[in-house]
Scaffold this active site. Structure first.
Site, PDB file in Angstrom:
ATOM      1  N   CYS A  42      18.279  31.112   4.428  1.00  0.00           N
ATOM      2  CA  CYS A  42      17.856  31.854   5.617  1.00  0.00           C
ATOM      3  C   CYS A  42      18.733  31.458   6.812  1.00  0.00           C
ATOM      4  O   CYS A  42      19.213  30.333   6.898  1.00  0.00           O
ATOM      5  CB  CYS A  42      16.384  31.563   5.929  1.00  0.00           C
ATOM      6  SG  CYS A  42      15.742  32.540   7.318  1.00  0.00           S
ATOM      7  N   ASP A  44      17.735  30.869   9.672  1.00  0.00           N
ATOM      8  CA  ASP A  44      16.956  29.985  10.547  1.00  0.00           C
ATOM      9  C   ASP A  44      17.748  28.712  10.897  1.00  0.00           C
ATOM     10  O   ASP A  44      18.249  28.022  10.002  1.00  0.00           O
ATOM     11  CB  ASP A  44      15.640  29.610   9.834  1.00  0.00           C
ATOM     12  CG  ASP A  44      14.635  28.965  10.773  1.00  0.00           C
ATOM     13  OD1 ASP A  44      14.981  27.935  11.401  1.00  0.00           O
ATOM     14  OD2 ASP A  44      13.508  29.467  10.882  1.00  0.00           O
ATOM     15  N   ARG A  46      16.893  25.920  11.660  1.00  0.00           N
ATOM     16  CA  ARG A  46      16.320  24.648  11.195  1.00  0.00           C
ATOM     17  C   ARG A  46      16.593  24.369   9.731  1.00  0.00           C
ATOM     18  O   ARG A  46      16.151  23.349   9.192  1.00  0.00           O
ATOM     19  CB  ARG A  46      14.803  24.667  11.448  1.00  0.00           C
ATOM     20  CG  ARG A  46      14.444  24.806  12.915  1.00  0.00           C
ATOM     21  CD  ARG A  46      12.993  25.192  13.090  1.00  0.00           C
ATOM     22  NE  ARG A  46      12.715  26.535  12.553  1.00  0.00           N
ATOM     23  CZ  ARG A  46      11.512  27.112  12.570  1.00  0.00           C
ATOM     24  NH1 ARG A  46      10.482  26.470  13.054  1.00  0.00           N
ATOM     25  NH2 ARG A  46      11.355  28.322  12.080  1.00  0.00           N
ATOM     26  N   HIS A  98      12.313  29.013   2.917  1.00  0.00           N
ATOM     27  CA  HIS A  98      11.611  27.935   3.629  1.00  0.00           C
ATOM     28  C   HIS A  98      10.241  28.428   4.059  1.00  0.00           C
ATOM     29  O   HIS A  98      10.053  29.617   4.365  1.00  0.00           O
ATOM     30  CB  HIS A  98      12.421  27.444   4.833  1.00  0.00           C
ATOM     31  CG  HIS A  98      12.602  28.456   5.919  1.00  0.00           C
ATOM     32  ND1 HIS A  98      11.878  28.419   7.088  1.00  0.00           N
ATOM     33  CD2 HIS A  98      13.390  29.551   6.022  1.00  0.00           C
ATOM     34  CE1 HIS A  98      12.242  29.431   7.863  1.00  0.00           C
ATOM     35  NE2 HIS A  98      13.147  30.141   7.240  1.00  0.00           N
ATOM     36  N   CYS A 101       8.813  30.920   7.390  1.00  0.00           N
ATOM     37  CA  CYS A 101       9.961  31.797   7.671  1.00  0.00           C
ATOM     38  C   CYS A 101       9.515  32.963   8.551  1.00  0.00           C
ATOM     39  O   CYS A 101       8.631  33.736   8.177  1.00  0.00           O
ATOM     40  CB  CYS A 101      10.548  32.310   6.361  1.00  0.00           C
ATOM     41  SG  CYS A 101      11.981  33.387   6.594  1.00  0.00           S
TER      42      CYS A 101
HETATM   43 CO    CO Z   1      13.568  32.078   7.598  1.00  0.00          CO
END
Ligand code: CO
Length: 218
Positions: A42, A44, A46, A98, A101
């Site tokens: 992803c 993301d 993090r 994750h 999400c």
């Molecule tokens: Co995500």
């Protein structure tokens, strides 16, 4: 004046640290890359691929998009997959989702989020497909977490069903496809036990992995 000066400053300090550890590091890497792993994760911020598995530059070939999807008509992802499998000859493709999400959450709720809803329509399809499972989860379990897992499983199957991977397996190339999930809360990865290779029964593997999702939710 250079914009974002602090990032250039950090870059110089990082490059110096790397050289101090291994004086020939950049010289060697500039000649060639030979990663063993292709990571599909992803976007993301993090969930940075290299850092969470503690790998250095050159060790992992990476593709990231919103909600770590492998869409059959996405030339971007398929081109990465083709280059990774056919040219770099990676041994493992890892689809890593994750929990928590935002993309999966957005696909699950009924609000409009703009253009991205079209991209997330594929995750929405997975939510509909497993609607009965998601509706039947215990009250105290967040269905989005289970959808995050189901999404990884679906994307693993999409990798396996791509022409790139089917052709690699037909050639006898050694290549495994894995489905993992990452927890933002503790920084730990979990294997969703949907590791597939040329000998796998894809349908049976998917059924078993989905059943395991149901069990994990309690
Ligand atoms: Co995500």
């Amino acid at each position: 004046m250079r914009l974002l000066e602090s990032l250039f400053h950090r870059n110089r300090a990082w490059a110096e640290r790397m050289r101090a550890e291994d004086p020939r590091f950049f010289e060697r890497l500039s000649d060639q890359q030979a990663p063993q792993y292709l990571w599909i994760g992803c976007s993301d911020s993090r969930v940075p691929a290299n850092q969470i598995v503690d790998l250095r530059p050159g060790d992992v070939f990476v593709h990231r998009n919103v909600a770590n999807q492998v869409i059959h008509a996405d030339l971007n992802c398929l081109s990465v997959l083709q280059f990774g499998v056919e040219v770099l000859q990676v041994r493992h493709v890892i689809v890593c989702g994750h929990y928590g999400c935002g993309g999966v959450q957005a696909a699950f709720d009924d609000h409009r989020h703009g253009l991205v809803d079209n991209w997330l329509g594929h995750v929405h399809d997975i939510a509909e497909r497993y609607g009965e499972l998601l509706d039947g989860l215990p009250q105290d379990h967040d269905p989005v977490d289970t959808l995050c897992e189901l999404n990884v499983i679906g994307q693993v199957l999409n990798v396996c069903n791509s022409t790139v991977v089917q052709d690699a397996w037909a050639r006898g190339q050694s290549l495994s496809v894995h489905g993992w999930i990452y927890a933002l809360e503790d920084g730990l990865l979990a294997d969703l036990d949907v590791t597939l290779d040329a000998d796998s029964d894809l349908l049976a593997a998917r059924i078993a992995a989905v059943e395991a999702c149901r069990r994990r939710a309690g």
